[in-house]
Motif scaffolding. Structure first.
Motif, mmCIF file in Angstrom:
data_model
loop_
_atom_site.group_PDB
_atom_site.id
_atom_site.type_symbol
_atom_site.label_atom_id
_atom_site.label_comp_id
_atom_site.label_asym_id
_atom_site.label_seq_id
_atom_site.Cartn_x
_atom_site.Cartn_y
_atom_site.Cartn_z
ATOM 1 N N SER A 137 0.088 1.720 -10.045
ATOM 2 C CA SER A 137 -0.019 2.086 -8.011
ATOM 3 C C SER A 137 -1.440 1.190 -7.833
ATOM 4 C CB SER A 137 -0.287 3.472 -7.987
ATOM 5 O OG SER A 137 -1.799 3.317 -8.725
ATOM 6 N N CYS A 138 -2.310 1.097 -8.817
ATOM 7 C CA CYS A 138 -3.610 0.711 -8.585
ATOM 8 C C CYS A 138 -3.113 -0.719 -8.348
ATOM 9 C CB CYS A 138 -4.674 0.829 -9.483
ATOM 10 S SG CYS A 138 -5.442 2.910 -9.264
ATOM 11 N N VAL A 186 -8.915 4.748 -5.759
ATOM 12 C CA VAL A 186 -9.060 4.581 -7.013
ATOM 13 C C VAL A 186 -9.611 5.438 -7.691
ATOM 14 C CG1 VAL A 186 -9.493 2.539 -7.931
ATOM 15 C CG2 VAL A 186 -8.291 2.058 -5.811
ATOM 16 N N ALA A 199 -7.213 8.315 -8.350
ATOM 17 C CA ALA A 199 -6.086 7.178 -10.077
ATOM 18 C C ALA A 199 -6.823 6.821 -10.940
ATOM 19 C CB ALA A 199 -5.432 6.104 -9.264
ATOM 20 N N VAL A 200 -7.673 6.522 -11.177
ATOM 21 C CA VAL A 200 -8.672 6.718 -12.120
ATOM 22 C C VAL A 200 -8.892 7.694 -12.844
ATOM 23 C CG1 VAL A 200 -11.222 5.618 -12.875
ATOM 24 C CG2 VAL A 200 -9.580 4.025 -12.199
ATOM 25 N N LEU A 227 -1.890 -1.675 -5.397
ATOM 26 C CA LEU A 227 -2.940 -1.665 -3.797
ATOM 27 C C LEU A 227 -4.100 -3.170 -4.055
ATOM 28 C CD1 LEU A 227 -3.723 0.070 -2.135
ATOM 29 C CD2 LEU A 227 -5.682 1.136 -3.995
ATOM 30 N N ALA A 228 -3.905 -3.696 -5.504
ATOM 31 C CA ALA A 228 -4.769 -4.268 -5.670
ATOM 32 C C ALA A 228 -4.267 -5.900 -5.130
ATOM 33 C CB ALA A 228 -5.758 -4.694 -7.149
ATOM 34 N N ILE A 231 -9.193 3.992 0.393
ATOM 35 C CA ILE A 231 -8.745 2.787 -0.791
ATOM 36 C C ILE A 231 -9.516 3.168 -2.039
ATOM 37 C CG2 ILE A 231 -9.246 0.590 -0.936
ATOM 38 C CD1 ILE A 231 -7.657 0.330 1.399
ATOM 39 N N VAL A 232 -11.072 3.617 -1.465
ATOM 40 C CA VAL A 232 -12.424 4.518 -2.841
ATOM 41 C C VAL A 232 -11.817 5.302 -3.233
ATOM 42 C CG1 VAL A 232 -14.666 3.993 -2.740
ATOM 43 C CG2 VAL A 232 -14.121 2.389 -1.614
ATOM 44 N N CYS A 256 0.742 4.041 -2.861
ATOM 45 C CA CYS A 256 0.354 5.007 -2.768
ATOM 46 C C CYS A 256 2.135 6.581 -3.107
ATOM 47 C CB CYS A 256 0.416 5.645 -1.170
ATOM 48 S SG CYS A 256 -0.737 5.266 -0.098
ATOM 49 N N SER A 309 -2.933 10.347 -2.159
ATOM 50 C CA SER A 309 -1.740 9.296 -1.627
ATOM 51 C C SER A 309 -1.383 9.158 0.191
ATOM 52 C CB SER A 309 -0.747 9.362 -2.541
ATOM 53 O OG SER A 309 -0.644 9.643 -3.761
ATOM 54 N N THR A 356 0.988 -1.151 -0.110
ATOM 55 C CA THR A 356 0.152 -0.397 -0.068
ATOM 56 C C THR A 356 0.972 0.685 -0.354
ATOM 57 O OG1 THR A 356 -1.785 -1.119 1.243
ATOM 58 C CG2 THR A 356 -1.601 1.070 1.157
#
Length: 292
Positions: free
Chosen positions: A44-45, A87, A90-91, A48-49, A83-84, A18, A118, A14
């Motif tokens: 980055s995603c 994401v 990031a998207v 995190l996944a 986290i949501v 970030c 981040s 994580t």
């Protein structure tokens, strides 16, 4: 406390994710790394996944994780919200980069928002572990140690990606060295705090097991003292000083080959240091409930 490797991976990955997004944003503010912005957002995603998958192995009944989302003050609820949000940002970051004329120019406002989320996610992830019952954990320095890990890992990773894609790496020097210096300071500060945490028990009598009346359940001083090699050799020297030296060397040379070599070494060393720090973190998880 038994080592919780799924959580060690979760916090480390994580922080890495970030750090990558935050460092990519720092480059975007300077107009650098345009060809790599989309890849860095995806990276980055992905990190995190993988971190999210790792944390499920911490649970014997993973389906019960949803029972922990019952209140906003719950650490796991705060992590989920962060986290949501991460994401989503990031998207949006990826979409804006993709829609730009050159595929990598982003509005400065978006870059600052991404930097903010981040830092927030790294801090929230670390804050979940702060609890008064565990003196070695209950410090803002523990939070800064995770934020520092992001600072160590992110800029060096971005520099390696830019070098691998054949981009100009001149803009990577200052963020990488500054991030490594911040991360090294945070790591050293928390290592020192852990070493001093044994003093939190000096005024409290120890509970003794009736079946072993001459042996204390836990020896705080010995437990904390045993972590010195992990903290100072692993976390500080390998995990903080080495990355800082590598980034400084790469910045001095300035070419892509140097960033591939020294930047890659910095990332590997920072990951080793992060693991050492979290191992020590769990080893010193003495609780005041063990002492009367």
């Amino acid at each position: 406390m038994e080592l919780q490797w799924p959580l060690i991976l979760f916090t480390t990955l994580t922080a890495w994710g970030c750090g990558v997004l935050g460092a990519a944003c720092a480059l975007a503010l300077k107009g650098a790394g345009k060809k790599s912005q989309q890849l860095l957002a995806i990276m980055s995603c992905v990190l995190l996944a993988v971190a999210g998958i790792a944390v499920f192995f911490h649970l014997q009944h993973w389906e019960r994780i949803f029972n922990g989302f019952g209140h906003v003050t719950s650490g796991i609820t705060q992590e989920l919200i962060a986290i949501v949000a991460f994401v989503a940002v990031a998207v949006a970051y990826f979409v804006m980069a993709r829609k730009s004329d050159d595929g990598g120019t982003l509005p400065k406002g978006m870059a600052w928002v991404a930097i903010a989320i981040s830092v927030i996610l790294a801090a929230v992830c670390a804050h979940s572990y702060m609890m008064p019952a565990r003196p070695a954990w209950d410090s803002v320095l523990e939070v800064l140690s995770i934020v520092g890990a992001a600072c160590l890992l992110g800029p060096a990773t971005c520099a390696v990606v830019l070098a691998a894609k054949g981009e100009e790496t001149g803009g990577c020097g200052l963020p990488a060295v500054a991030g490594s210096a911040i991360g090294a300071a945070c790591t050293a500060a928390y290592a020192l705090f852990i070493q001093l945490s044994a003093g939190a028990f000096t005024e409290v009598g120890c509970y003794f097991d009736p079946t072993h009346p001459t042996k204390a359940v836990a020896d705080a001083a010995a437990t904390v003292g045993d972590q010195a090699p992990l903290l100072w050799l692993g976390a500080v020297i390998v995990g903080a000083i080495v990355p800082l030296a590598c980034c400084a060397m790469a910045r001095k040379k300035g070419d892509a080959a140097s960033w591939k070599l020294f930047g890659g070494a910095a990332v590997v060393a920072a990951l080793i240091g992060a693991a050492c720090r979290r191992v020590a973190f769990y080893n010193v998880a003495l609780t005041v409930l063990m002492f009367y």
